[in-house]
Write an enzyme that holds these catalytic residues in place. Structure first.
Site, PDB file in Angstrom:
ATOM      1  N   CYS A 293       0.795  -1.232   0.000  1.00 45.35           N
ATOM      2  CA  CYS A 293       0.000   0.000   0.000  1.00 45.35           C
ATOM      3  C   CYS A 293       0.830   1.285   0.000  1.00 45.35           C
ATOM      4  CB  CYS A 293      -0.935  -0.001   1.204  1.00 45.35           C
ATOM      5  SG  CYS A 293      -2.102  -1.361   1.169  1.00 45.35           S
TER       6      CYS A 293
HETATM    7  N1  NAD Z   1      -2.725  -6.372   1.692  1.00 42.26           N
HETATM    8  C1  NAD Z   1      -3.211  -5.358   2.355  1.00 42.26           C
HETATM    9  O1  NAD Z   1      -2.959  -5.220   3.536  1.00 42.26           O
HETATM   10  C2  NAD Z   1      -4.134  -4.338   1.702  1.00 42.26           C
HETATM   11  C3  NAD Z   1      -4.731  -3.372   2.520  1.00 42.26           C
HETATM   12  C4  NAD Z   1      -5.591  -2.443   1.945  1.00 42.26           C
HETATM   13  C5  NAD Z   1      -5.826  -2.488   0.572  1.00 42.26           C
HETATM   14  N2  NAD Z   1      -5.216  -3.421  -0.216  1.00 42.26           N
HETATM   15  C6  NAD Z   1      -5.535  -3.416  -1.643  1.00 42.26           C
HETATM   16  O2  NAD Z   1      -6.345  -4.562  -1.922  1.00 42.26           O
HETATM   17  C7  NAD Z   1      -6.060  -5.056  -3.237  1.00 42.26           C
HETATM   18  C8  NAD Z   1      -5.688  -6.524  -3.180  1.00 42.26           C
HETATM   19  O3  NAD Z   1      -4.499  -6.647  -2.428  1.00 42.26           O
HETATM   20  P1  NAD Z   1      -4.007  -8.030  -1.792  1.00 42.26           P
HETATM   21  O4  NAD Z   1      -2.967  -7.654  -0.814  1.00 42.26           O
HETATM   22  O5  NAD Z   1      -5.162  -8.846  -1.352  1.00 42.26           O
HETATM   23  O6  NAD Z   1      -3.359  -8.710  -3.086  1.00 42.26           O
HETATM   24  P2  NAD Z   1      -2.880 -10.255  -3.219  1.00 42.26           P
HETATM   25  O7  NAD Z   1      -1.839 -10.252  -4.272  1.00 42.26           O
HETATM   26  O8  NAD Z   1      -2.597 -10.813  -1.872  1.00 42.26           O
HETATM   27  O9  NAD Z   1      -4.159 -11.017  -3.743  1.00 42.26           O
HETATM   28  C9  NAD Z   1      -4.732 -10.776  -4.976  1.00 42.26           C
HETATM   29  C10 NAD Z   1      -5.356 -12.073  -5.485  1.00 42.26           C
HETATM   30  O10 NAD Z   1      -6.012 -11.772  -6.723  1.00 42.26           O
HETATM   31  C11 NAD Z   1      -5.792 -12.869  -7.595  1.00 42.26           C
HETATM   32  N3  NAD Z   1      -6.003 -12.413  -8.965  1.00 42.26           N
HETATM   33  C12 NAD Z   1      -5.174 -11.666  -9.739  1.00 42.26           C
HETATM   34  N4  NAD Z   1      -5.760 -11.453 -10.936  1.00 42.26           N
HETATM   35  C13 NAD Z   1      -6.972 -12.047 -10.902  1.00 42.26           C
HETATM   36  C14 NAD Z   1      -8.026 -12.167 -11.826  1.00 42.26           C
HETATM   37  N5  NAD Z   1      -7.958 -11.622 -13.044  1.00 42.26           N
HETATM   38  N6  NAD Z   1      -9.120 -12.867 -11.457  1.00 42.26           N
HETATM   39  C15 NAD Z   1      -9.191 -13.457 -10.228  1.00 42.26           C
HETATM   40  N7  NAD Z   1      -8.221 -13.360  -9.309  1.00 42.26           N
HETATM   41  C16 NAD Z   1      -7.126 -12.662  -9.653  1.00 42.26           C
HETATM   42  C17 NAD Z   1      -4.396 -13.320  -7.287  1.00 42.26           C
HETATM   43  O11 NAD Z   1      -4.166 -14.658  -7.725  1.00 42.26           O
HETATM   44  C18 NAD Z   1      -4.367 -13.189  -5.757  1.00 42.26           C
HETATM   45  O12 NAD Z   1      -4.795 -14.376  -5.127  1.00 42.26           O
HETATM   46  C19 NAD Z   1      -4.973  -4.153  -3.783  1.00 42.26           C
HETATM   47  O13 NAD Z   1      -5.553  -3.133  -4.541  1.00 42.26           O
HETATM   48  C20 NAD Z   1      -4.340  -3.577  -2.541  1.00 42.26           C
HETATM   49  O14 NAD Z   1      -3.753  -2.319  -2.798  1.00 42.26           O
HETATM   50  C21 NAD Z   1      -4.378  -4.352   0.336  1.00 42.26           C
END
Ligand code: NAD
Length: 455
Positions: A293
């Site tokens: 983030c």
């Molecule tokens: N990790 C955090 O603490 C956090 C906190 C707040 C916001 N966010 C935001 O949340 C969002 C997701 O982050 P995350 O940390 O969960 O990411 P991540 O990489 O842990 O998980 C994303 C998942 O999406 C899947 N994916 C990718 N492309 C796909 C598609 N076309 N169809 C289906 N699945 C697909 C991936 O295989 C993965 O399992 C981001 O925008 C991030 O900025 C994350």
């Protein structure tokens, strides 16, 4: 902005609303990562019928077998959710059965430091054919203001085989529409002071009906939903929160550099300032930003700002200061070794902590990766220890291919470099056994020793 009692709900929205209120609604969560998986579990615990979607077949297999692939989520939690009907799949046609679809896919930066929305685009294209009348689609991925309306909505409409349109223009249509909202994820990994349920959920719909549907859904799992007037406001809210952190961390990082020259302990200063009961919130310096983030999200806004001939100077400056921190750490290691009549070239260095912050199993954007690469470029022999990472594969630029070194015989290292202040480390024992310690986190606070160099 309309409040819930003022929103005129057409029949198709009233039906969904009733199912969301009764928690009998089916919810599809796309992207089962750090955000999507815990969200799915919360929904399942609340009684919703949850289907998780991911393109990663390995994750789907693990979940279907009742296993977790995220350290802080126990296998038992997955098994519990499975008993509540939670299921995972790679088959997007099953989106057609859902009342609501939540998108939790990555939003990284590309190699030119620009937003990479390919994951959102691909997900929207894959989901579009299966969107059904009256369904609610919510984007949770962090992104710049305008993404939901300018990117997500057109892709969903263009790819929809039934010719459905997002409900808009103030018309509470009785047919032919679906609903779209944006609601940012606010999780703080490793933070055990606030229960996830107690973090208010900001919700902004494409129009008021979507806001109401999405807020009702989230009120089923969060103590409070905060309704805002548009998707753009919700998108910008998340960015403000993260930019606020990024800029304040840069401020204390810069003040740390000055304090080091002045012989002032910045951590002591921050602790003293934090006793002020108003107008000050403590932020702490470190070896550089990490995680999905704070190092990334602000640049989504600077990129978008260019479209408006606007320069986001605070973001750029904070980025410059924070990105220089790993090089500063390396410089301090060199100075500390020099004081011990050692050169960096050939020095044996043990790095403590690969995770980007303490007590979590997340390596993304971790400054430890950058520092290892910089130290190696200068000829140091670097090994690491991290209880959360038995092995580490790719770094920023190279394949590191390393395994965690046991914490024994610490005096065989010329320097022990503390990059992450995991709670499990016994810092007093580490100081006792090591020849030289460079501490980037004030993990050795309260330990007096000539061997410690704080930077
Ligand atoms: N990790 C955090 O603490 C956090 C906190 C707040 C916001 N966010 C935001 O949340 C969002 C997701 O982050 P995350 O940390 O969960 O990411 P991540 O990489 O842990 O998980 C994303 C998942 O999406 C899947 N994916 C990718 N492309 C796909 C598609 N076309 N169809 C289906 N699945 C697909 C991936 O295989 C993965 O399992 C981001 O925008 C991030 O900025 C994350």
């Amino acid at each position: 902005m309309l409040n819930s009692s003022q929103v005129v709900l057409p029949q198709i929205a009233r039906q969904r609303l009733a199912r969301l209120q009764a928690r009998s609604a089916r919810i599809g969560v796309i992207g089962l990562g750090y955000v999507g998986l815990p969200l799915s579990l919360l929904l399942a615990q609340a009684g919703f019928k949850v289907t998780g979607f991911d393109i990663d077949a390995r994750k789907v297999e693990e979940l279907q077998a009742g296993r977790s692939y995220i350290l802080r989520i126990l296998h038992a939690e997955i098994e519990g959710a499975r008993r509540q009907g939670f299921t995972a799949t790679t088959d997007f046609s099953r989106l057609a059965d859902q009342d609501a679809i939540l998108l939790c896919v990555p939003t990284p930066l590309n190699e030119h430091h620009e937003p990479d929305l390919s994951f959102v685009e691909n997900t929207a294209k894959a989901a579009a054919p299966w969107v059904r009348e009256g369904q609610l689609v919510v984007l949770e991925s962090t992104t710049y203001p305008g993404t939901t309306e300018e990117l997500l909505v057109p892709l969903l409409e263009a790819g929809n085989t039934q010719g459905l349109k997002v409900q808009g223009n103030g018309v509470p249509a009785e047919s032919g529409v679906f609903y779209v909202a944006f609601s940012p994820e606010r999780e703080d990994p490793g933070n055990v002071t606030v229960a996830r349920r107690d973090i208010p959920k900001v919700v902004g719909g494409h129009e008021a009906i979507a806001t109401e549907l999405a807020a009702t859904l989230y009120e089923g799992i969060f103590a409070r939903a905060v309704r805002v007037s548009s998707t753009r406001v919700a998108e910008m809210t998340k960015l403000l929160e993260n930019i606020y952190r990024c800029v304040n961390i840069a401020l204390v990082n810069e003040l740390k550099l000055l304090s080091l020259r002045m012989g002032v302990d910045i951590w002591e200063v921050i602790d003293a300032a934090a006793t002020k009961p108003f107008g000050f919130q403590p932020f702490y310096p470190g070896p550089g930003l990490g995680g999905h983030c704070i190092p990334i999200d602000p640049f989504y806004l600077s990129w978008k700002a260019r479209e408006y001939d606007f320069n986001t100077r605070f973001i750029e400056l904070a980025g410059e200061v924070n990105e220089a921190m790993p090089a500063h750490v390396v410089q301090y290691v060199a100075i500390a070794l020099n004081q011990h009549k050692k050169s960096m070239n050939g020095a044996r260095i043990l790095m403590l902590g690969m995770a980007y912050k303490k007590d979590i199993d997340d390596l993304r954007e971790s400054p430890s990766l950058t520092v290892i690469e910089l130290l190696r470029e200068l000829g140091a022999e670097v090994v690491y220890n991290d209880p959360y990472f038995p092995t580490v594969g790719r770094g920023r630029h190279y394949n590191l291919n390393m395994s965690s070194t046991p914490l024994t015989n610490l005096d065989r290292f010329d320097c022990v470099l503390i990059m992450t202040d995991h709670t499990d480390y016994d810092y007093r024992a580490i100081v006792n056994e090591s020849k030289l310690i460079v501490d980037t986190r004030n993990a050795t606070k309260g330990i007096a020793s000539e061997k410690i160099v704080r930077c």
